[in-house]
Design a protein around this motif. Structure first.
Motif, short mmCIF file in Angstrom:
data_model
loop_
_atom_site.label_atom_id
_atom_site.label_comp_id
_atom_site.label_asym_id
_atom_site.label_seq_id
_atom_site.Cartn_x
_atom_site.Cartn_y
_atom_site.Cartn_z
N PRO A 1 -28.40 39.91 26.40
CA PRO A 1 -27.68 38.27 26.01
C PRO A 1 -28.64 37.44 25.40
O PRO A 1 -29.11 36.55 25.84
CB PRO A 1 -27.29 38.03 27.51
N ILE A 2 -29.30 38.11 24.50
CA ILE A 2 -30.42 37.12 23.65
C ILE A 2 -29.93 37.00 22.05
O ILE A 2 -29.29 37.91 21.63
CB ILE A 2 -31.71 37.67 23.79
N VAL A 3 -30.44 36.18 21.47
CA VAL A 3 -30.49 35.87 20.08
C VAL A 3 -31.99 35.87 19.54
O VAL A 3 -32.72 35.05 20.35
CB VAL A 3 -29.71 34.64 19.65
N LEU A 4 -32.24 36.44 18.36
CA LEU A 4 -33.55 36.47 17.84
C LEU A 4 -33.54 35.93 16.69
O LEU A 4 -32.51 36.22 15.64
CB LEU A 4 -34.01 38.22 17.79
N THR A 5 -34.53 34.81 16.58
CA THR A 5 -34.50 34.53 14.98
C THR A 5 -35.88 34.53 14.50
O THR A 5 -37.07 34.10 15.26
CB THR A 5 -34.24 32.70 15.19
N VAL B 1 -41.02 34.58 16.10
CA VAL B 1 -39.68 35.09 16.27
C VAL B 1 -39.55 34.24 17.62
O VAL B 1 -40.02 34.24 18.90
CB VAL B 1 -39.68 36.64 16.72
N ARG B 2 -38.40 33.65 17.79
CA ARG B 2 -37.92 32.70 18.88
C ARG B 2 -36.69 33.68 19.56
O ARG B 2 -35.61 34.13 18.93
CB ARG B 2 -37.45 31.40 18.62
N ILE B 3 -36.78 33.61 20.85
CA ILE B 3 -35.68 34.38 21.73
C ILE B 3 -34.93 33.24 22.39
O ILE B 3 -35.38 32.53 23.30
CB ILE B 3 -36.44 35.38 22.60
N TRP B 4 -33.68 33.41 22.24
CA TRP B 4 -32.75 32.07 22.87
C TRP B 4 -31.61 33.23 23.77
O TRP B 4 -31.27 34.27 23.44
CB TRP B 4 -31.99 31.54 21.60
N HIS B 5 -31.28 32.43 24.80
CA HIS B 5 -30.20 32.97 25.57
C HIS B 5 -28.83 32.87 24.70
O HIS B 5 -28.62 31.84 24.43
CB HIS B 5 -29.90 32.18 27.12
N SER B 6 -28.13 33.90 24.64
CA SER B 6 -26.84 33.82 23.72
C SER B 6 -25.59 33.29 24.55
O SER B 6 -24.67 33.01 23.83
CB SER B 6 -26.38 35.41 23.36
N ASP B 7 -25.84 32.91 25.64
CA ASP B 7 -24.83 32.12 26.39
C ASP B 7 -25.23 30.69 26.45
O ASP B 7 -24.35 29.84 26.24
CB ASP B 7 -24.29 32.77 27.78
N THR B 8 -26.37 30.54 26.92
CA THR B 8 -26.55 29.11 27.09
C THR B 8 -27.47 28.34 25.89
O THR B 8 -27.48 26.96 25.67
CB THR B 8 -27.73 28.87 28.17
N TYR B 9 -27.80 29.32 25.01
CA TYR B 9 -28.72 28.58 23.82
C TYR B 9 -30.04 28.29 24.04
O TYR B 9 -30.54 27.46 23.32
CB TYR B 9 -27.89 28.01 22.84
N CYS B 10 -30.40 28.33 25.40
CA CYS B 10 -31.74 27.66 25.71
C CYS B 10 -32.91 28.53 25.26
O CYS B 10 -32.74 29.93 25.03
CB CYS B 10 -32.10 27.53 27.12
#
Length: 327
Positions: free
Chosen positions: A240-244, A251-260
């Motif tokens: 459940p992560i987004v990588l940018t 590279v930033r890692i965000w939670h894909s549900d909360t976007y924190c």
């Protein structure tokens, strides 16, 4: 979420424009700005192959595991196909009238999409002697990235410096929809893999990452924090992560549900150009100005380093194409 990130592979080289992970072999494929293509085995810590494709940047390279192929796209406008065991060239052809930016391989059909600075997207069929079956027109600037929808392989999305993301169907030359919201050129796009959301993610030169509901044609979230252009975005297919990734070197890692924001990674390889993740593994590959890195998510112990291999290679430097196109 308490995820841990450890370096599994670190390989110094010239500017890495694109990385790809093989679905069954422990291989990472790297397309380099200096015209080379490299394959690394991240289990044996060995450089499997390093060969010069041309004297211009190679901006995209993909494994086609079911054919034992590698497909590359470069600034000489050519698509090349290689046997990834022998590295012998199987075929090559001029695909576009300008730089080839991106290659997307259909997961089941003998189809390949390519995008270019000529503003076009083309569909090729390798079972029909690489016939161009369709040309998709509509973007008014360079088409930087294309990606198939993992939940509907008949559709794909494209990111362009015309500031838009477009969604297409393979059987239609016109886009189904256009998503507008970025203030500068869009460099990257990816699909959410889960069944619970019809989402796309895009990153642009406005330093913003936008999450889109493509069924409702709305932006549901904007992620801020990068200090430079966004160059790569990735919904992990299982975690459940987004990588940018960004030209700010992080590279930033965000939670894909909360976007924190979970964490920000910086391994000192300068600008990040490409991020690749693979279902069935927690490995994430990154391509940067000064090399490539594979990290393992949720692993506490680093498993390998490629520094000793890199130190044995001759030093290389990125070469300029002489074109005013983006890096």
């Amino acid at each position: 979420m308490a995820l841990k990130f450890s370096i599994k592979h670190r390989f110094a080289s010239s500017r890495v424009k694109c990385v790809d992970l093989h679905p069954t072999e422990p291989w990472m494929l790297c397309a380099l700005h200096n015209g080379h293509v490299q394959i690394m085995n991240y289990k044996t810590q060995q450089l499997v192959k390093d060969f010069e494709l041309c004297d211009l940047p190679v901006r995209s390279a993909r494994f086609v595991a079911r054919k034992n192929w590698i497909i590359t796209g470069s600034d000489d406008k050519l698509i090349r196909i290689f046997d990834c065991k022998t590295m012998e060239q199987v075929h090559s052809f001029e695909a576009h009238s300008d730089f080839v930016r991106c290659i997307a391989v259909h997961p089941t059909e003998p189809l390949v999409l390519t995008s270019s600075d000529d503003k076009l997207i083309k569909l090729w069929n390798w079972e029909k002697m690489w016939e161009c079956q369709r040309i998709f027109e509509g973007h008014t600037h360079y088409v930087m990235q294309i990606v198939f929808n993992p939940k509907d392989n008949n559709t794909f999305a494209s990111a362009s410096l015309d500031r838009t993301v477009k969604v297409w169907q393979l059987d239609s030359v016109s886009a189904n929809l256009t998503l507008e919201g970025h203030e500068k050129g869009v460099n990257c796009v990816d699909y959410y893999h889960g069944d619970d959301k019809s989402y796309l993610i895009s990153g642009a030169d406005d330093r913003l990452v936008m999450i889109w509901d493509y069924e409702n044609k709305t932006c549901v979230q904007t992620l801020e924090g990068h200090a430079q252009n966004i160059t790569s975005v990735c919904f992990h297919p299982e975690l459940p992560i987004v990588l940018t990734g960004s030209e700010d070197g992080t590279v930033r890692i965000w939670h894909s549900d909360t976007y924190c924001l979970e964490t920000s990674l910086n391994y000192g390889f300068k600008r990040v150009w490409s991020i690749s993740s693979m279902g069935g593994t927690n490995n994430v590959a990154m391509g940067c100005d000064e090399g490539s890195i594979i990290i393992k998510v949720s692993s506490e112990e680093p498993t390998m380093s490629m520094d000793k291999v890199a130190s044995a290679l001759p030093a290389t430097s990125a070469t300029s194409s002489g074109n005013s196109s983006p890096n």
